[in-house]
Design a protein around this motif. Structure first.
Motif: not given
Length: 280
Positions: A86-105
């Motif tokens: 849904a966020i991609g439809e607005s041309g923006r990006e959703l970021v998930v930083l897991g484990q206090y920033g050690n992981e990224r999606w």
């Protein structure tokens, strides 16, 4: 005191609105986007959050979830793959930083990037049953996270007492292995050194060339992010710190510009912010 509407009268909020589409919005997960529950495996995201985050994303530079949980776990509990669509439809990006920033999606890359577990973590996990018995907390629940381990006392008969007995024991065990200990709401987490939510947030600000930052959190693990945002404010950047308030943890209240009533209050605030950004 919860203040869900007072932000609109503050100079910090007004400056944040002027940042507009250069604004980075970052939020914790547990206690902020999802309620705190006895079993964290069922801490589902607030039912309004997907719609709220998608609506907000159209007005800002990026939306990030910065959490102590493993990224894959948050993606599942939050339905964040769909939110990312849904966020991609607005041309923006959703970021998930897991484990206090050690992981990224991210909703663009669609894969979790993760380092190797820290040295010393495996030996600590092996030693935990003995350490729990030593603190008279053998019934505490151990949650292995891959890059970290968390010891939960919430389900115990005396969760606060068990937490206080465990804290010095686990602090010593982490220190001898050069690991970082992070206390939270009836949970003690041990993980690698060198990364926290403050470091992670600073990197996001640079990556997106953000000209304003909103951070929303609820627990001790969010203190480094609050401190990083406070430093950015001293450097002249428009910022706002929001605490998702609870009866269990009060530290962030003293650091926040605004305190709202848990995840319900967070949703209300984000809706108000989205509307105000759209008007500006």
């Amino acid at each position: 005191m919860e203040q869900p509407h007072s932000a609109s009268a503050s100079p910090e909020y007004a400056a944040l609105l002027r940042a507009g589409d250069r604004l980075l919005v970052a939020l914790d997960f547990d206690g902020t986007l999802a309620p705190i529950v006895e079993n964290p495996d069922v801490a589902l995201i607030h039912p309004e959050a997907p719609e709220v985050l998608a609506g907000l994303s159209a007005q800002v530079r990026a939306v990030a979830v910065v959490t102590g949980r493993p990224a894959r776990q948050v993606l599942a509990l939050g339905g964040l793959d769909d939110v990312g669509d849904a966020i991609g439809e607005s041309g923006r990006e959703l970021v998930v930083l897991g484990q206090y920033g050690n992981e990224r999606w991210s909703s663009n890359a669609r894969r979790v990037v993760s380092p190797k577990p820290p040295a010393g973590l495996a030996s600590l996990i092996g030693d935990l049953p003995r350490l729990l018995r030593r603190a008279d907390a053998a019934e505490a629940w151990i949650e292995e996270k891959g890059l970290a381990v968390a010891v939960h006392t919430r389900r115990m008969a005396d969760p606060r007492g068990a937490f206080e007995r465990l804290l010095p024991v686990l602090t010593d065990a982490a220190k001898t292995r050069n690991l970082t200990l992070e206390p939270g709401r009836m949970v003690i987490e041990i993980r690698s050194s060198g990364m926290d939510k403050g470091v992670a947030l600073r990197r996001l600000v640079e990556e997106y060339d953000a000209q304003g930052v909103l951070f929303v959190g609820d627990d001790l693990g969010d203190v480094p992010a609050f401190e990083a945002v406070a430093a950015l404010r001293r450097e002249g950047m428009p910022t706002l710190l929001v605490c998702s308030g609870s009866d269990e943890e009060s530290t962030l209240r003293d650091l926040a510009d605004l305190v709202v009533a848990g995840p319900d209050g967070v949703m209300e605030f984000l809706r108000r912010l989205t509307a105000d950004l759209a008007r500006d």
